[in-house]
Enzyme design. Structure first.
Site, mmCIF file in Angstrom:
data_model
loop_
_atom_site.group_PDB
_atom_site.id
_atom_site.type_symbol
_atom_site.label_atom_id
_atom_site.label_comp_id
_atom_site.label_asym_id
_atom_site.label_seq_id
_atom_site.Cartn_x
_atom_site.Cartn_y
_atom_site.Cartn_z
ATOM 1 N N HIS A 207 17.275 -36.289 40.041
ATOM 2 C CA HIS A 207 16.788 -37.443 40.796
ATOM 3 C C HIS A 207 17.853 -38.493 41.102
ATOM 4 C CE1 HIS A 207 16.665 -39.248 36.783
ATOM 5 N NE2 HIS A 207 16.727 -40.414 37.409
HETATM 6 C C1 UD1 Z 1 14.634 -45.205 38.595
HETATM 7 C C2 UD1 Z 1 15.834 -45.815 37.870
HETATM 8 C C3 UD1 Z 1 16.654 -44.709 37.229
HETATM 9 C C4 UD1 Z 1 15.782 -43.830 36.348
HETATM 10 C C5 UD1 Z 1 14.632 -43.297 37.174
HETATM 11 C C6 UD1 Z 1 13.715 -42.398 36.382
HETATM 12 C C7 UD1 Z 1 16.810 -47.847 38.891
HETATM 13 C C8 UD1 Z 1 17.958 -48.367 39.660
HETATM 14 N N1 UD1 Z 1 16.716 -46.499 38.819
HETATM 15 O O1 UD1 Z 1 15.132 -44.385 39.652
HETATM 16 O O2 UD1 Z 1 17.670 -45.291 36.431
HETATM 17 O O3 UD1 Z 1 16.564 -42.764 35.842
HETATM 18 O O4 UD1 Z 1 13.892 -44.419 37.683
HETATM 19 O O5 UD1 Z 1 12.726 -41.861 37.211
HETATM 20 O O6 UD1 Z 1 16.040 -48.615 38.368
HETATM 21 N N2 UD1 Z 1 8.728 -43.279 43.959
HETATM 22 C C9 UD1 Z 1 7.446 -42.810 44.036
HETATM 23 N N3 UD1 Z 1 6.578 -43.114 43.018
HETATM 24 C C10 UD1 Z 1 6.946 -43.873 41.955
HETATM 25 C C11 UD1 Z 1 8.270 -44.353 41.901
HETATM 26 C C12 UD1 Z 1 9.140 -44.048 42.890
HETATM 27 O O7 UD1 Z 1 7.073 -42.134 44.978
HETATM 28 O O8 UD1 Z 1 6.116 -44.118 41.054
HETATM 29 C C13 UD1 Z 1 9.693 -42.930 45.032
HETATM 30 C C14 UD1 Z 1 9.766 -43.950 46.119
HETATM 31 O O9 UD1 Z 1 9.968 -43.281 47.302
HETATM 32 C C15 UD1 Z 1 10.997 -44.743 45.752
HETATM 33 C C16 UD1 Z 1 11.879 -43.687 45.118
HETATM 34 O O10 UD1 Z 1 10.979 -42.804 44.463
HETATM 35 O O11 UD1 Z 1 11.552 -45.348 46.862
HETATM 36 C C17 UD1 Z 1 12.859 -44.226 44.128
HETATM 37 O O12 UD1 Z 1 12.212 -45.040 43.145
HETATM 38 P P1 UD1 Z 1 13.038 -46.184 42.382
HETATM 39 O O13 UD1 Z 1 12.155 -46.869 41.383
HETATM 40 O O14 UD1 Z 1 13.753 -47.035 43.366
HETATM 41 O O15 UD1 Z 1 14.178 -45.393 41.623
HETATM 42 P P2 UD1 Z 1 14.223 -43.988 40.884
HETATM 43 O O16 UD1 Z 1 14.981 -43.038 41.712
HETATM 44 O O17 UD1 Z 1 12.858 -43.564 40.403
#
Ligand code: UD1
Length: 367
Positions: A207
């Site tokens: 991820h």
């Molecule tokens: C975040 C953390 C990362 C951690 C990871 C575990 C930061 C900078 N990154 O990354 O350190 O290893 O979580 O998963 O804080 N999304 C969904 N559903 C959700 C959450 C996210 O669909 O419940 C999708 C959305 O499209 C979103 C993307 O995932 O834009 C990224 O989510 P985000 O919280 O920005 O970062 P992660 O990649 O999950």
């Protein structure tokens, strides 16, 4: 009665806070412990499933910030968390790990002069292109107490001039959760549900933006997994970010069509633990999985240029692999054909980190 407010935001936070909550409730009735969930992760499979598996109560505060750019997400957490701090008036705030919610709440609490504690402090990848590295450096710089999981964290904080009298080497609350949930994982039927038997498959997670946001890098990794699937079944619980990118770059259909790559939804904590424990080996770009596989004694290939958790390489079963096709193939083949590295469990990863932390909080921070 003193009040402690712990922050969770994203998936890797829940298992770090759950043991703290349990310990405060069981051993420190003089403390009121509350949980604030920022809602950075909002998908039930990325959030609620963990509260259930870890026997955590519903959060006292839910901020519902959701996704967005780094600045948007961080700013939204700050605005909402400031309101919570003003209403709840905690005697101290606990933040864990390195996600955007961690730095957002640290900035907010520190400016309100609320003693702020960072659990899992001091880790450094020395790669400032990782958003988490910025979050780690900034959080440690302004928090009041640092609780550390491994010796490298102590060394990094000392190097940065962080006061030794406010730094505590306590072990790893993520491992407290692992030990707590292992008996439940033993009962889980997830491996059989996938039509597999223990040790017959490789578990995969991806991820990190550096691996999944660039379509060429993502396609290369999926090619490698495709090759691996000719020798082993591959179980691939897919993060929403990765799924979205695979869909957008047209890579999802091919992977879905391969019967030996088991693309499954993000798993809850207990089911994922069962998948790790029973895997022949694990390939990942996660932070926490490096630690969990080390304790489980399962070989782990970490597909990243750096690790902020070097003890998992020096003592544990983790091997850091530069994420290019040549090095990944070599490492995979070595695991398939040669004797494997034997690891040991790092110091203080004994399931009692939360007890140490809660004791220090009550006797030092809140004294
Ligand atoms: C975040 C953390 C990362 C951690 C990871 C575990 C930061 C900078 N990154 O990354 O350190 O290893 O979580 O998963 O804080 N999304 C969904 N559903 C959700 C959450 C996210 O669909 O419940 C999708 C959305 O499209 C979103 C993307 O995932 O834009 C990224 O989510 P985000 O919280 O920005 O970062 P992660 O990649 O999950």
């Amino acid at each position: 009665m003193k009040k402690v407010l712990s922050v969770v935001g994203a998936r890797p936070n829940f298992m770090k806070v759950a043991p703290l909550h349990r310990t405060f409730v069981a051993q420190h009735p003089e403390i009121e412990h509350q949980i604030c969930h920022t809602g950075q992760h909002y998908d039930p499979r990325m959030s609620d499933a963990f509260f259930n598996d870890l026997d955590m109560p519903a959060p006292a505060y839910f901020l519902g910030v959701g996704s967005g750019s780094h600045a948007e997400q961080t700013a939204r957490v700050m605005v909402e968390f400031e309101k919570v701090c003003l209403e709840a008036k905690p005697d101290c705030v606990i933040v864990v790990g390195d996600v955007n919610s961690t730095i957002a709440c640290t900035l907010t609490a520190a400016k309100l002069h609320i003693p702020t504690i960072h659990v899992e402090a001091g880790l450094r990848s020395f790669d400032r292109t990782m958003p988490e590295e910025i979050n780690r450096i900034a959080t440690d710089a302004i928090c009041d107490y640092c609780f550390v999981t491994e010796q490298s964290g102590m060394d990094n904080l000392a190097h940065d001039g962080y006061p030794a009298e406010r730094t505590f080497f306590v072990g790893n609350t993520m491992i407290d959760s692992l030990m707590y949930a292992l008996p439940k994982a033993e009962q889980s039927g997830v491996v059989q549900e996938c039509g597999l038997t223990p040790k017959s498959y490789v578990l995969m997670t991806l991820h990190r933006p550096s691996n999944v946001d660039d379509p060429q890098q993502l396609a290369m990794l999926l090619d490698v997994f495709e090759e691996l699937s000719s020798q082993r079944d591959v179980v691939f619980p897919i993060h929403p970010r990765t799924r979205k990118n695979m869909e957008q770059s047209g890579l999802l259909a091919r992977t879905e069509a391969n019967p030996r790559i088991h693309l499954i939804e993000p798993q809850g904590y207990v089911r994922f633990l069962a998948l790790m424990k029973n895997a022949d080996f694990v390939m990942t770009d996660s932070g926490g999985i490096q630690e969990e596989t080390t304790v489980l004694g399962v070989p782990c290939l970490t597909l990243r240029t750096t690790t902020e958790r070097p003890v998992t390489v020096s003592l544990g079963t983790n091997i850091l692999i530069q994420p290019n096709g040549k090095e990944i193939r070599e490492a995979m083949n070595a695991l398939l054909t040669q004797p494997r590295k034997k690891g040991t469990v790092p110091p203080l990863w004994d399931g009692k980190a939360a007890e140490r932390i809660c004791e220090i909080i009550t006797t030092t921070v809140l004294a």
